[in-house]
Design a protein around this motif. Sequence first.
Motif, mmCIF file in Angstrom:
data_model
loop_
_atom_site.group_PDB
_atom_site.id
_atom_site.type_symbol
_atom_site.label_atom_id
_atom_site.label_comp_id
_atom_site.label_asym_id
_atom_site.label_seq_id
_atom_site.Cartn_x
_atom_site.Cartn_y
_atom_site.Cartn_z
ATOM 1 N N ALA A 49 -2.272 4.992 -2.278
ATOM 2 C CA ALA A 49 -2.335 5.423 -0.882
ATOM 3 C C ALA A 49 -3.765 5.761 -0.501
ATOM 4 N N ASP A 57 -5.108 8.311 0.900
ATOM 5 C CA ASP A 57 -5.627 9.647 0.592
ATOM 6 C C ASP A 57 -5.519 10.006 -0.893
ATOM 7 N N LEU A 75 -1.019 -0.959 -4.269
ATOM 8 C CA LEU A 75 -2.265 -0.208 -4.120
ATOM 9 C C LEU A 75 -2.008 1.270 -3.861
ATOM 10 N N ILE A 98 0.899 -1.157 0.000
ATOM 11 C CA ILE A 98 0.000 0.000 0.000
ATOM 12 C C ILE A 98 0.934 1.203 0.000
ATOM 13 N N LEU A 99 0.844 2.006 -1.032
ATOM 14 C CA LEU A 99 1.743 3.154 -1.142
ATOM 15 C C LEU A 99 1.595 4.066 0.083
ATOM 16 N N GLY A 100 2.732 4.451 0.624
ATOM 17 C CA GLY A 100 2.719 5.315 1.798
ATOM 18 C C GLY A 100 2.607 4.559 3.106
#
Lengths: 336, 92
Positions: free
Chosen positions: B72, B74, B70, B5-7
């Motif tokens: 992030a 936000d 995936l 998951i990015l971030g």
Amino acid sequence: MLMKGTAARMGVMKRVSLVFKAKANKALDKMEDPRETLDYSYQRQLELLTKVRRGVADVATSRKRVELQMNQLQQQANKLQDQARKALSMGREDLAREALTRKASAQSQLDELQVQYAQLQAEEEKLTVASQRLQTKVDAFRTRKETIKATYTAAEAQTRINEAFSGISEEMGDVGMAIQRAEDKTAQMQARAGAIDELMASGALDDAVGGKRDDIQSELDMMSASSDVERELAMLKGELTAGAPKQIEGSAANGGSQGAQQAPAAQRAEGPFAPPPPPQQYAPPQQNQQQADPAPQAPQAPQTPQTSQTPQTQQTHPAGLPVADLPADQQDGDGS
Amino acid sequence: MIVRILGEGQFRVDDSVTAQLNRLDTELEAAVEHGDEAAFAAALTSLLARVRAEGSPLPPDILEPSELILPAQDSSMDDVRKLLTDEGLIPG
């Protein structure tokens, strides 16, 4: 067309991972000797680490600046609240309203800053975690890199290098995006903070903190300083206006049935403030009236307006106004 | 299977969850294609929640590429579009 169709069925997750892999492959392809890739990549990792740490520091600086502004705005809001209270206690609702209007403005800035502050704080935390994770991965990569270089020939090393590289490359891409996002937020924040600084400097939210143009405070101070003078002035005015009407009342009441009781009080009140000549002139008629004697020869206004004496009486009377009311009073007087 | 998951980082997710993730991912993709912001936000939130719930965070010293990545939490729909067209490198 076919490409698009395939990509669509692949889903977002897979497509994003392929974008990342493609980037990593592109970087790998540039290297003649795969082992070069390791050193080159490691340099890039160290640069990124420096960058992400600087990013954390930038966000922290930005957050502290917002915090400082929040404190200033809070002080201003408190001060304006006090000023409004003080102005109101001095009967200056206009000043109080102005102070409260400015306070509302400061408060709305404060509310916005609170949201921004929370965002920066979250960004700072995320970036800090990302920085620590990247540091761990960079350390792992360095170990792997040394092992690969020591153990394998260029040809043999290829697969392992690719693995290590794509693993770290993905992390670097992720961290790189996080830094970009944090930079964007920080830039927005700085623009906003600058605008608020300008607003505060302009005096739009002004107060004693800046001290430059606190017109509300200076007016309040001025009012305090001159309040003694004002109070005395008001007292004098009150005495003067209290004297004049009573004189009129006194003469008007003379025609009434209770004139005999009211007159002495009115005369006493007139006392030292009334100009000396009139009392002397009016004393005889008043006394006459107090005795309830209809004295036709006396120069008094209550006499019937139709008589020839009336013009003379009116001329000598200090106030012409009561004359109009007098006939009614006179009638009462006659009735008793 | 490793999912990023990015971030947030990487998670190791059991392959049995793949079908669920794919279904949610299809919803996400449809939302992006139709420009449906509300459906996009809902699909992204469910997808990320599933990964977090089913997966276990990968230790940070592991250097492995992710099979799935995936956006992030936000991310806006626009962010995702940019992510997908990054440098125009979407292989077929």
